[in-house]
Design a protein around this motif. Structure first.
Motif, mmCIF file in Angstrom:
data_model
loop_
_atom_site.group_PDB
_atom_site.id
_atom_site.type_symbol
_atom_site.label_atom_id
_atom_site.label_comp_id
_atom_site.label_asym_id
_atom_site.label_seq_id
_atom_site.Cartn_x
_atom_site.Cartn_y
_atom_site.Cartn_z
ATOM 1 N N LEU A 25 0.819 -1.211 0.000
ATOM 2 C CA LEU A 25 0.000 0.000 0.000
ATOM 3 C C LEU A 25 0.855 1.264 0.000
ATOM 4 C CD1 LEU A 25 -2.777 1.317 0.056
ATOM 5 C CD2 LEU A 25 -2.756 1.095 2.554
ATOM 6 N N PHE A 26 1.937 1.270 0.768
ATOM 7 C CA PHE A 26 2.768 2.469 0.881
ATOM 8 C C PHE A 26 4.056 2.380 0.072
ATOM 9 C CE2 PHE A 26 0.088 2.421 4.656
ATOM 10 C CZ PHE A 26 -0.500 3.669 4.540
ATOM 11 N N LEU A 73 0.801 5.581 13.190
ATOM 12 C CA LEU A 73 1.748 5.843 12.104
ATOM 13 C C LEU A 73 1.124 6.854 11.152
ATOM 14 C CD1 LEU A 73 3.036 2.249 11.373
ATOM 15 C CD2 LEU A 73 4.193 4.054 12.628
ATOM 16 N N ARG A 74 1.906 7.813 10.686
ATOM 17 C CA ARG A 74 1.401 8.867 9.810
ATOM 18 C C ARG A 74 2.244 8.896 8.548
ATOM 19 N NH1 ARG A 74 -0.646 13.974 10.889
ATOM 20 N NH2 ARG A 74 -2.404 12.954 11.841
ATOM 21 N N PHE A 75 1.555 8.895 7.413
ATOM 22 C CA PHE A 75 2.191 9.013 6.109
ATOM 23 C C PHE A 75 1.661 10.285 5.458
ATOM 24 C CE2 PHE A 75 2.222 4.561 7.192
ATOM 25 C CZ PHE A 75 3.475 4.139 6.796
ATOM 26 N N VAL A 108 -6.801 1.349 9.492
ATOM 27 C CA VAL A 108 -6.055 0.457 10.383
ATOM 28 C C VAL A 108 -5.357 -0.606 9.532
ATOM 29 C CG1 VAL A 108 -7.537 0.839 12.394
ATOM 30 C CG2 VAL A 108 -8.031 -1.049 10.846
ATOM 31 N N ASP A 109 -4.228 -1.089 10.036
ATOM 32 C CA ASP A 109 -3.524 -2.167 9.346
ATOM 33 C C ASP A 109 -4.184 -3.501 9.710
ATOM 34 O OD1 ASP A 109 -2.454 -3.093 11.809
ATOM 35 O OD2 ASP A 109 -0.446 -2.336 11.398
ATOM 36 N N ILE A 117 -3.143 8.930 6.923
ATOM 37 C CA ILE A 117 -2.560 9.443 5.672
ATOM 38 C C ILE A 117 -3.007 10.901 5.599
ATOM 39 C CG2 ILE A 117 -2.429 9.210 3.181
ATOM 40 C CD1 ILE A 117 -3.423 6.257 3.627
ATOM 41 N N ARG A 118 -2.050 11.810 5.571
ATOM 42 C CA ARG A 118 -2.359 13.240 5.674
ATOM 43 C C ARG A 118 -1.852 13.999 4.464
ATOM 44 N NH1 ARG A 118 -0.888 18.300 7.066
ATOM 45 N NH2 ARG A 118 -1.965 19.371 8.722
#
Length: 124
Positions: A25-26, A73-75, A108-109, A117-118
């Protein structure tokens, strides 16, 4: 103390699913993996740091509360709309929440760990 490299260790119960989630995903590349008996770890590149996913965690697949897991966690992304499409294409039902400080997608994972995700706009 001089820190050479820093990172985050995330202990999970659903190891293979969580590795796939962050890797796919990331688009986090795998740096290395190790298996020692029942213990597994995979280290993923996360910018100039790393996200190490290890076994020995406890899942709550309906999503962990802040008291169960105070870390999120923030992406940050350049295009929040494209990020939403990517998340939905991955099979996760999600939406954008607009706030005075910016827009975020909260998911959520596979273990129920909180992930945000920001939009990058607020950091420029």
């Amino acid at each position: 103390m001089e820190i050479q490299r820093h990172g985050i260790i995330l202990n999970v119960e659903h190891f293979d699913e969580c590795v796939a989630f962050y890797k796919d995903l990331f688009a986090l590349p795998i740096l290395f993996s190790k298996i020692e008996g029942d213990f597994k770890l995979t280290c993923l590149a996360l910018g100039e740091t790393y996200l190490m996913i290890e076994t020995e965690g406890v899942a709550n697949t309906s999503g962990k509360s802040i008291t169960e897991n105070a870390t999120k966690l923030r992406f940050n992304v350049a295009d929040i709309d494209l990020a939403l499409k990517t998340v939905c294409d991955y099979g996760i039902a999600a939406h954008i929440v607009k706030n005075a400080w910016g827009s975020v997608i909260n998911i959520v994972d596979p273990d129920g760990n909180r992930v945000g995700i920001r939009d990058e706009i607020g950091f420029k």
